[in-house]
Design a protein around this motif. Structure first.
Motif, short mmCIF file in Angstrom:
data_model
loop_
_atom_site.label_atom_id
_atom_site.label_comp_id
_atom_site.label_asym_id
_atom_site.label_seq_id
_atom_site.Cartn_x
_atom_site.Cartn_y
_atom_site.Cartn_z
N ILE A 1 0.94 -1.22 0.19
CA ILE A 1 0.08 -0.11 -0.03
C ILE A 1 0.87 1.28 -0.19
N LYS B 1 -5.37 5.77 -2.90
CA LYS B 1 -6.29 4.99 -3.48
C LYS B 1 -6.27 3.33 -3.28
N SER B 2 -5.21 2.78 -3.16
CA SER B 2 -4.67 1.40 -2.74
C SER B 2 -5.38 1.23 -1.38
N ALA C 1 -7.57 2.62 0.03
CA ALA C 1 -9.04 2.59 0.35
C ALA C 1 -9.86 1.27 -0.02
N ARG C 2 -8.95 0.39 -0.82
CA ARG C 2 -9.48 -0.78 -1.15
C ARG C 2 -9.42 -1.83 -0.07
N HIS C 3 -8.82 -1.57 1.16
CA HIS C 3 -8.95 -2.38 2.20
C HIS C 3 -9.61 -1.62 3.35
N SER C 4 -10.25 -2.62 4.26
CA SER C 4 -10.93 -2.45 5.37
C SER C 4 -10.16 -1.83 6.52
N ARG D 1 -12.69 0.80 2.80
CA ARG D 1 -13.51 -0.34 2.37
C ARG D 1 -14.55 -0.63 3.49
#
Length: 98
Positions: free
Chosen positions: A54, A58-59, A61-64, A94
């Motif tokens: 990460i 943006k990358s 935001a792909r994770h919780s 996320r």
């Protein structure tokens, strides 16, 4: 007299450490980002995110939030900083799957 044991990193830096942590403080300072959201975080939190691949918001935001908080080196302060950095860019963690 310096505290700890004398250590020499693979780059040849000499430093003293009293803990088992293998990280060279001189190398860590040189690697620390000067800009972006990673620059706001502690070195352990930076290593946690970079180790997970990460490097951008943006990358991230792909994770919780739960997943990021579970990374070794990531603490409550780091999560708070990340939440704010995401918010400023109109992003968020996320949503958790139920």
């Amino acid at each position: 007299m310096p505290k700890g044991n004398l250590r020499i990193c693979k780059e040849g830096h000499r430093f003293y450490k009293s803990s088992d942590c293998p990280n060279c403080p001189i190398c860590e300072r040189a690697r620390k980002p000067n800009t972006g959201f990673l620059a706001l975080l502690s070195a352990p939190a930076q290593r946690a995110l970079i180790g997970a691949g990460i490097k951008t918001l943006k990358s991230l935001a792909r994770h919780s939030e739960t997943h990021i908080a579970s990374l070794h080196g990531m603490g409550p302060t780091g999560i708070k900083i990340l939440r704010e950095a995401l918010r400023k860019e109109g992003l968020s963690f996320r949503t958790e799957k139920k």
